[in-house]
Write a protein that holds these residues in place. Structure first.
Motif, PDB file in Angstrom:
ATOM      1  N   VAL A   1       0.848  -1.210   0.000  1.00 45.14           N
ATOM      2  CA  VAL A   1       0.000   0.000   0.000  1.00 45.14           C
ATOM      3  C   VAL A   1       0.874   1.248   0.000  1.00 45.14           C
ATOM      4  O   VAL A   1       0.633   2.212  -0.748  1.00 45.14           O
TER       5      VAL A   1
ATOM      6  N   ARG B   1       1.707   4.554  -3.261  1.00 46.52           N
ATOM      7  CA  ARG B   1       1.442   5.990  -3.193  1.00 46.52           C
ATOM      8  C   ARG B   1       2.238   6.709  -4.283  1.00 46.52           C
ATOM      9  O   ARG B   1       3.346   6.280  -4.629  1.00 46.52           O
TER      10      ARG B   1
ATOM     11  N   ALA C   1      -6.217   4.914   8.764  1.00 48.74           N
ATOM     12  CA  ALA C   1      -6.666   4.720   7.373  1.00 48.74           C
ATOM     13  C   ALA C   1      -5.934   3.560   6.709  1.00 48.74           C
ATOM     14  O   ALA C   1      -6.512   2.830   5.891  1.00 48.74           O
ATOM     15  N   LEU C   2      -4.656   3.409   7.045  1.00 46.87           N
ATOM     16  CA  LEU C   2      -3.889   2.275   6.494  1.00 46.87           C
ATOM     17  C   LEU C   2      -4.473   0.955   6.970  1.00 46.87           C
ATOM     18  O   LEU C   2      -4.620   0.014   6.188  1.00 46.87           O
TER      19      LEU C   2
ATOM     20  N   ARG D   1      -7.677   0.283   5.098  1.00 47.58           N
ATOM     21  CA  ARG D   1      -7.390  -0.226   3.731  1.00 47.58           C
ATOM     22  C   ARG D   1      -6.975  -1.710   3.775  1.00 47.58           C
ATOM     23  O   ARG D   1      -7.406  -2.518   2.950  1.00 47.58           O
ATOM     24  N   LEU D   2      -6.168  -2.035   4.772  1.00 48.66           N
ATOM     25  CA  LEU D   2      -5.687  -3.422   4.866  1.00 48.66           C
ATOM     26  C   LEU D   2      -6.785  -4.385   5.277  1.00 48.66           C
ATOM     27  O   LEU D   2      -6.746  -5.567   4.909  1.00 48.66           O
ATOM     28  N   ARG D   3      -7.776  -3.884   6.052  1.00 44.57           N
ATOM     29  CA  ARG D   3      -8.864  -4.783   6.443  1.00 44.57           C
ATOM     30  C   ARG D   3      -9.608  -5.294   5.206  1.00 44.57           C
ATOM     31  O   ARG D   3     -10.059  -6.421   5.155  1.00 44.57           O
ATOM     32  N   GLU D   4      -9.693  -4.464   4.181  1.00 40.44           N
ATOM     33  CA  GLU D   4     -10.343  -4.896   2.936  1.00 40.44           C
ATOM     34  C   GLU D   4      -9.465  -5.912   2.173  1.00 40.44           C
ATOM     35  O   GLU D   4      -9.965  -6.893   1.628  1.00 40.44           O
ATOM     36  N   ASP D   5      -8.133  -5.615   2.149  1.00 41.86           N
ATOM     37  CA  ASP D   5      -7.214  -6.489   1.379  1.00 41.86           C
ATOM     38  C   ASP D   5      -6.968  -7.842   2.064  1.00 41.86           C
ATOM     39  O   ASP D   5      -6.686  -8.840   1.393  1.00 41.86           O
TER      40      ASP D   5
END
Length: 682
Positions: A15, A19, A49-50, A53-57
């Motif tokens: 992630v 960027r 926020a990171l 994002r990782l919870r989705e991935d």
């Protein structure tokens, strides 16, 4: 267990690298994770926020319960929970590292213990093989020591027996000097019978000249000591002339092979030509020996040292303490070894029977062997010995070292007993040589072992054996040749040494012991037999059973009925590249004959008894009969009958149906066959 943080850290690195500020720098996520581990951990703690994002991935299942729990904690919206997840992951990682270290140490210790165990096992197996080898060597040494004790004890007794001393001294004086020329001809017994053509005289002549008396007088004096004249009977008991006629009665091996014995009588004298054992378990005496023993037996003349011709002699000595035993010098050396082996087998069998609560007949013991050795008298070829109303003369019969035929005379009558006989040259002995005294005899008693067989030329049979052995050896296999310990084993060993010097050869068991005797007997001759050495050696069991990978093994018994041959067969028969070659006569009930039948039937296994253990041995090796018979065949026996030219011919030591067929052949050639039964005046 793997690092529990890595899946989350690796995903976070991807992630971060995605960027815009990191684009184009050529970072590798895996390498970036390794180089910036702490930076990524700090980002996880500080940047919700990171984590979102990782919870989705990282929604997928991560397998291990510990990994799932750590991922859940690290991606929590609550910072304190994330910190707690980090502490949990670090603790679990330390525990995992500790477990890995412990497993590694455990594995190292396990490997070390296995290595030590393998080393200890190898040492134990080596020690066990060494122990078994030493035990076998000790048993052989004890056996040889026992035989030497037997011979020494007998020799000591002979030194105090003037009759035996006189007979053997006369044999020495009558023995012709050895030929000076080297080579096979020097081994020919026909060249050893007289001193003719050798520029030397019999020792008897030289001794008589030194004593100032005629050779005949000196010989008669020794004969008188060896066989003192019997008291003259009272006038009313004088035997009539007719009673001095020869009478012959085959009492063993009349219409069978084995247990040979022929009773010859004239006047008041009765002697046996041979007294052998019949094959079997246990071995048996000559079939009608008790009939012969209804009267006195004054002597037994032994044609050669095979047990089917001499094996019962010690039992006779036990029953007849004054019995004289007459044979060639070679046979008197070889017989004690055969007798001692028979006595040991009988003793072992009796011990085994006692363990099972059964009784076993022992025909004779070691003490009987000692007594028999003491009674042995040597007769060289061509010398004549007087035994009461009979005289005997021995002549070379071929067959094996020391084998003799016998001419028995009473007045004008003569009977010739061939014993086992052959007319062809072998590696260890030449063919028969008839003396003039054998020609035009009244009766020829002739062996008939191979009377209906026409053997190919000996050179052809040797070539076939050599070619077959070479084929197996070239293919990397082993060749087992079960052979009779006396004669056949030495013959094959010398064939191998002459024709296949590059092929290693092992002699095992009694075959090796008798080979040493052959070398000792002939050591002082111009052409001594040299068998051991140059690729031919003694086997060392049990090591060689598995370590001798390619070559030839020659051992007893010749019919696979026991001895080391059984142990070798159990290992060699399952080997497709190896071979077992039978080399001689196989009794119908023997294991060798059964093996040949099974091979012909394409049976998968042979059942053998190895030291009391019944084994099913796979039959994968090449199995063949390679006959190297030391007996005269049909043509050879006809030649003997023609050369002797006797008034009648009696067939013995053969099978009845073959004798009948061969008797017809003799009749067609002008001979008169006699019934295999009593012959002569009564």
């Amino acid at each position: 267990m793997t690092d529990l943080l890595l899946p989350v850290l690796h995903a976070a690195a991807e992630v971060i690298l995605s960027r815009p500020g990191m684009a184009g720098r050529g970072h590798d996520a895996e390498r970036f994770t390794a180089d910036n581990r702490q930076v990524i951990v700090d980002a996880l703690v500080r940047v919700p926020a990171l984590r979102a994002r990782l919870r989705e991935d990282l929604a997928a299942d991560h397998g291990q319960p510990e990994a799932k729990a750590v991922v859940t904690l690290l991606l929590s919206p609550d910072d304190d929970v994330v910190r707690a997840g980090l502490r949990l992951a670090e603790r679990l990682n330390r525990e995992s590292a500790t477990r890995r270290t412990l497993r590694k140490r455990h594995q190292e210790k396990t490997d070390d213990l296995r290595s030590r165990l393998a080393t200890a096992k190898g040492r134990h197996e080596h020690s066990d093989r060494a122990f078994q080898s030493a035990r076998g060597a000790l048993a052989d040494a004890e056996k040889r020591a026992e035989e030497l004790d037997t011979q020494v004890a007998a020799l000591q007794r002979r030194l105090h027996d003037p009759r035996v001393l006189a007979s053997n001294l006369l044999a020495i004086l009558q023995r012709a000097p050895d030929a000076d020329d080297e080579g096979p001809e020097a081994r020919d017994p026909r060249n050893l019978r007289t001193g003719q053509g050798q520029g030397s005289e019999l020792p008897l002549i030289l001794a008589a000249q030194a004593a100032g008396i005629a050779p005949e007088v000196l010989a008669t004096a020794f004969q008188a000591i060896a066989a003192p004249p019997q008291p003259v009977p009272a006038p009313h008991r004088v035997t009539v002339t007719g009673e001095r006629h020869l009478r012959v009665h085959p009492i063993g091996a009349a219409e069978e092979i084995g247990g040979s014995s022929v009773l010859v009588e004239a006047g008041g004298t009765r002697l046996l030509v041979d007294a052998g054992l019949r094959p079997g378990d246990p071995a048996l005496p000559p079939r009608d020996i008790d009939q012969a023993l209804t009267g006195p037996i004054h002597a037994v003349v032994v044609t050669h040292a095979h047990t089917d011709h001499c094996g019962y002699v010690p039992a006779l000595v036990e029953r007849l303490p004054d019995l004289r035993i007459l044979a060639t010098p070679e046979t008197t050396v070889l017989m004690p070894r055969m007798w001692a082996d028979s006595a040991k087998l009988m003793s072992d069998r009796e011990r085994l029977y006692r363990q099972w609560g059964a009784g076993g007949e022992v025909l004779y013991s070691r003490r009987a062997v000692e007594a028999a050795v003491q009674r042995c008298e040597e007769i060289p070829f061509g010398a004549v010995r007087r035994i009461g109303d009979l005289s005997v003369e021995l002549f070379p019969a071929g067959h094996i070292l020391g084998a003799a035929g016998v001419v028995v005379r009473a007045g004008d009558q003569r009977v010739v007993v061939t014993g086992d006989i052959s007319g062809f040259r072998q590696e260890t002995v030449d063919g028969y040589s008839l003396p003039d005294s054998a020609r035009e005899a009244d009766l020829l008693v002739m062996e008939s072992t191979c009377c209906t067989e026409d053997h190919s030329a000996r050179e052809t049979r040797v070539t076939d054996l050599v070619r077959a052995v070479e084929e197996v050896y070239t293919a990397g296999g082993r060749v087992l040749i079960p052979a009779f310990a006396l004669g056949r084993a030495q013959e094959i060993a010398m064939i191998m040494r002459r024709h296949l010097p590059h092929v290693p050869v092992l002699l095992d068991g009694m075959a090796a012991d008798v080979t040493s005797s052959f070398e000792r007997i002939t050591a002082d001759r111009p052409a001594p037999l040299r068998i051991l050495g140059n690729g031919v050696s003694r086997a060392r069991r049990p090591d060689d059973l598995n370590l001798f990978a390619s070559g030839v093994v020659i051992t007893t018994s010749g019919m696979l009925t026991g001895g080391p041959a059984v142990q070798w067969a159990a290992r060699i028969l399952p080997e497709p590249r190896s071979a077992l070659f039978l080399s001689g006569y196989q009794d119908e009930e023997s294991s060798g004959a059964r093996l040949l039948r099974l091979v012909e039937e394409q049976a998968p296994h042979l059942s053998i008894n190895d030291h009391g253990v019944q084994k099913e041995v796979p039959l994968r090796a090449r199995v063949e009969m390679m006959r190297l018979s030391a007996h005269a065949d049909r043509r050879g026996l006809i030649d003997i009958a023609d050369e002797v030219g006797a008034r009648e011919v009696m067939l013995v030591h053969g099978l009845r149906h073959r004798q009948r067929d061969f008797a017809k052949v003799l009749q067609v050639r002008g001979h008169t066959p006699a019934t295999t039964a009593r012959w002569g005046s009564d």
